[in-house]
Design a protein around this motif. Structure first.
Motif, mmCIF file in Angstrom:
data_model
loop_
_atom_site.group_PDB
_atom_site.id
_atom_site.type_symbol
_atom_site.label_atom_id
_atom_site.label_comp_id
_atom_site.label_asym_id
_atom_site.label_seq_id
_atom_site.Cartn_x
_atom_site.Cartn_y
_atom_site.Cartn_z
ATOM 1 N N THR A 60 28.250 68.177 32.158
ATOM 2 C CA THR A 60 26.992 67.747 31.552
ATOM 3 C C THR A 60 25.944 67.456 32.622
ATOM 4 N N PHE A 61 26.352 66.752 33.682
ATOM 5 C CA PHE A 61 25.424 66.439 34.762
ATOM 6 C C PHE A 61 24.901 67.696 35.456
ATOM 7 N N LEU A 62 25.736 68.740 35.523
ATOM 8 C CA LEU A 62 25.377 69.938 36.266
ATOM 9 C C LEU A 62 24.817 71.043 35.381
ATOM 10 N N GLY A 63 24.551 70.727 34.121
ATOM 11 C CA GLY A 63 23.932 71.709 33.239
ATOM 12 C C GLY A 63 24.794 72.913 32.954
ATOM 13 N N GLY A 64 26.124 72.754 32.944
ATOM 14 C CA GLY A 64 27.027 73.860 32.650
ATOM 15 C C GLY A 64 27.485 74.628 33.865
ATOM 16 N N ALA A 65 26.952 74.317 35.051
ATOM 17 C CA ALA A 65 27.346 75.052 36.262
ATOM 18 C C ALA A 65 28.816 74.833 36.598
ATOM 19 N N PHE A 66 29.357 73.676 36.224
ATOM 20 C CA PHE A 66 30.761 73.362 36.530
ATOM 21 C C PHE A 66 31.695 74.321 35.811
ATOM 22 N N SER A 67 31.490 74.536 34.519
ATOM 23 C CA SER A 67 32.379 75.398 33.740
ATOM 24 C C SER A 67 32.134 76.877 34.000
ATOM 25 N N ARG A 68 30.972 77.234 34.553
ATOM 26 C CA ARG A 68 30.663 78.640 34.821
ATOM 27 C C ARG A 68 31.162 79.107 36.184
ATOM 28 N N ALA A 69 31.837 78.254 36.946
ATOM 29 C CA ALA A 69 32.298 78.589 38.299
ATOM 30 C C ALA A 69 31.128 79.068 39.154
ATOM 31 N N SER A 70 30.021 78.320 39.076
ATOM 32 C CA SER A 70 28.812 78.685 39.797
ATOM 33 C C SER A 70 28.910 78.293 41.269
#
Length: 440
Positions: A60-70
């Motif tokens: 949530t804090f990272l705007g979805g970047a965590f789950s996208r393996a960004s």
């Protein structure tokens, strides 16, 4: 509406403010674009999607970047962890206490140490991140060792780049850069969550219920703004000093003690500890029915046991964090050194005791209110609100958004007033987090 349009015109008529706002927007766009760049060697189609638990909070804090393996998968969180560690060490370790008192040179050294510690935290967290969030079938590189090393370096570089973006926003833009990056990550998920809640979950038959949910959200936001803004002003009178033909001092000022001077830190600390009961119970769950019950109970954020323990930890951490960040003795010494005194209170120890008593009295209701806001998402889910939308009803996400927005508005307000424009509000003034530290 006419006043709002005129205010927007006034904002963009100030060249420096206009450039800062455009710079901020540009840096935030770069941050959001980077959150969609997947790590080399990862097939995004094989990723499982949103994470849960503590990983869901980070996502949530990272705007979805965590789950996208960004490449921004760790975001700015390692830097925040390093900052928290250094902040605590300035209280407990004499060396860092000395650095803090050295002024700008000491702060620069602490900043350099924070950056170095951020790199080590990134390297350590990247190992757990790659193991926990990226399944083996999503890795297309045959050489697993090469993938691990390259990903660790890229994730660390991504965090350093996010840190650089935050510093640039602070220097060249408007608002606090680090907080702004976290806020934009949270807000970026709001439209999708709102659409899912209103259109897909409730639909047309639940239109009235959706309106009631939005009204409740508005009231919660207003209550959070009141908590963030609330201050107890202690009057301070300065003695008159005659130097030559001029008279200095004699005016009355105030020490603004915030009702919630600890911000979101108690929630972050408490949330990190709430995973321990379920984690420890999972070790003995096969051998003990009690351990299995504890693990099940404290894994459910809607259980009354979970919320009671969570609220209690927040109240305790609020008092702890307030005690280590605000020093009544130092405030009393600064006042005495500058010739100031609280009317009716003797300088020195009595002044320190008076400030400490006032701080204790306002911290108790502030901590209880903070605990209530923290557990509101659980009550929202019990009332039928979807999990993705319920997180905006309270907790860390809401407090960060409100705090950052108020801080940014306060800076814009100061630019308008400095150029003799009317402020953004007809009455009152926007008070940002610049008043978090009480100084005489």
């Amino acid at each position: 509406m006419k006043k709002f349009i005129q205010t927007i015109k006034n904002i963009f008529s100030i060249e420096e403010l206009r450039i800062r706002i455009l710079n901020t927007i540009g840096f935030l766009i770069i941050f959001r674009l980077g959150s969609f760049v997947v790590l080399p060697g990862v097939d995004p189609a094989q990723l499982t999607g949103d994470a849960g638990g503590i990983f869901g909070l980070l996502n949530t804090f990272l705007g979805g970047a965590f789950s996208r393996a960004s490449v921004f998968g760790l975001g700015i969180m390692p830097y925040i962890s390093a900052s928290i560690v250094l902040q605590l060490m300035t209280v407990a370790v004499p060396y860092f206490q000395k650095l803090q008192k050295e002024g700008d040179s000491g702060r620069k050294k602490i900043s350099q140490i924070t950056r170095v510690l951020t790199i080590f935290i990134c390297l350590a967290q990247s190992i757990g991140y790659l193991t926990a969030t990226i399944p083996s079938e999503a890795i297309v590189l045959e050489n697993q060792f090469l993938f691990q090393i390259s990903s660790m370096v890229i994730l660390t570089a991504g965090t350093i780049f996010c840190m650089w973006l935050g510093e640039k926003i602070t220097d060249k833009g408007i608002g606090n850069g680090i907080s702004m990056l976290i806020m934009i990550g949270i807000i970026s998920r709001l439209p999708a969550s709102l659409w899912y809640e209103v259109v897909e979950v409730k639909g047309l038959p639940g239109a009235l219920l959706s309106i009631l949910e939005l009204v409740a959200l508005f009231l919660v936001v207003m209550a959070t703004v009141a908590l963030v803004q609330a201050t107890r002003r202690i009057p301070v009178q300065y003695a008159k000093q005659v130097v030559g033909n001029k008279v200095y001092g004699g005016q009355r000022q105030y020490i603004p003690l915030k009702v919630n001077s600890s911000g979101v830190m108690p929630i972050i600390f408490a949330q990190s500890l709430m995973f321990l009961p379920a984690l420890l119970a999972g070790i003995w769950s096969q051998d003990s029915d009690i351990a299995q019950y504890i693990g099940t109970t404290f894994s459910d954020i809607q259980s009354w046991q979970y919320n009671l323990l969570f609220a209690t930890l927040i109240i305790l951490f609020t008092f702890f964090y307030t005690a280590i960040t605000i020093n009544p003795n130092q405030i009393a010494d600064d006042m005495k050194r500058n010739g100031g005194f609280i009317p009716g209170i003797k300088p020195g120890k009595q002044t320190s005791d008076f400030i400490d008593n006032v701080l204790t009295r306002i911290t108790l209701p502030g901590s209880v209110f903070l605990a209530v806001i923290a557990i509101l998402p659980a009550f929202a889910m019990m009332a039928g609100v979807s999990t993705t939308f319920a997180q905006f009803y309270g907790g860390t996400s809401l407090l960060i958004m409100v705090g950052v927005i108020l801080d940014t508005l306060q800076q814009i307000e100061s630019y308008l007033l400095m150029r003799h424009y009317e402020g953004m509000m007809k009455s009152g003034r926007v008070k940002g987090r610049t008043q978090n530290t009480a100084v005489a």
